[in-house]
Design an enzyme around this catalytic site. Structure first.
Site, PDB file in Angstrom:
ATOM      1  N   SER A 132       0.809  -1.225   0.000  1.00 50.65           N
ATOM      2  CA  SER A 132       0.000   0.000   0.000  1.00 50.65           C
ATOM      3  C   SER A 132       0.840   1.271   0.000  1.00 50.65           C
ATOM      4  CB  SER A 132      -0.956   0.009   1.198  1.00 50.65           C
ATOM      5  OG  SER A 132      -0.244   0.149   2.412  1.00 50.65           O
ATOM      6  N   LYS A 169       0.552   4.260   6.885  1.00 52.27           N
ATOM      7  CA  LYS A 169      -0.115   5.135   5.927  1.00 52.27           C
ATOM      8  C   LYS A 169       0.404   6.560   6.095  1.00 52.27           C
ATOM      9  CE  LYS A 169      -3.082   2.126   4.136  1.00 52.27           C
ATOM     10  NZ  LYS A 169      -2.381   0.941   4.679  1.00 52.27           N
TER      11      LYS A 169
END
Length: 217
Positions: A132, A169
């Protein structure tokens, strides 16, 4: 001040390094992690030995209650360059719900790194799973150097614990009690977390990457 052993000098150097770079001394757990001790109690025994030799003063009941003796501080400041031992950073694998991220059960191994390699200082290494954050240069199986803190800035790459999962993230702030995170890969969706309904903890900010090319090739 009595004569110190090589290990005691290394511990004093670590404390001095923390005070210069972080503005505070390390906790017993952070000292134990840096030197690969089995428990914070081992670090406590070393600190008590240093206190008996007059190198520092401990404040009972305070996790960071360590004050270096003026003579010890002066000797460390006069060293050029100071002796530097590699840090033994814990490598964190899967994290169990409800337990501190540096709990002994989460540590897969220890990895030696130069203490000057990351700024701010890394407290642990986190093993990456997934792609990701690919476009930020973070790949699956990488080891992320993480500075443990709850205070992060807009746009920083952070380690976040969400209920039973840990994710990496980019941080985009908190608005109306919602935490906004985004991946650095268009194949993944941004995340908006409702802090009133979900247990969310910011565990730290990413300060570097270590890659084993045999695992990513």
């Amino acid at each position: 001040m009595s004569q110190l052993t090589a290990r005691q000098l290394d511990i004093l150097s670590l404390i001095h390094h923390w005070m210069r770079t972080e503005g505070r001394p390390p906790t017993r757990s952070e000292i134990a992690a840096a030197f690969g001790f089995k428990s914070p109690n081992s670090a406590e025994q070393h600190l008590k030995a240093l206190e008996r030799k007059g190198a520092l003063t401990l404040s009972p009941g305070r996790s960071r209650g360590i004050q270096l003796d003026e003579q010890a501080l002066l000797s460390l400041q006069m060293e050029s360059p100071p002796p530097v031992s590699p840090l033994n950073l814990p490598v964190i694998g899967r994290v169990a719900a409800g337990m501190p991220i540096l709990a002994q059960e989460h540590i897969d191994m220890f990895y030696q790194v130069d203490p000057h390699l990351f700024r701010p200082a890394a407290n642990y290494l986190l093993r990456v799973q997934g792609q990701s954050m690919r476009d930020a240069g973070i790949l699956s199986h990488d080891l992320l150097a993480v500075h443990q803190t709850h205070r992060v800035n807009q746009g920083q790459i952070v380690v976040v614990r969400i209920e039973e999962e840990v994710t990496v993230k980019r941080f985009h702030g908190i608005n109306d009690n919602h935490l906004h995170l985004s991946p650095d890969n268009p194949e993944f969706d941004p995340m908006v977390l409702d802090l009133s309904r979900q247990q969310v903890v910011i565990e730290g900010v990413v300060v570097g990457v270590i890659r084993n090319y045999t695992e990513t090739s």
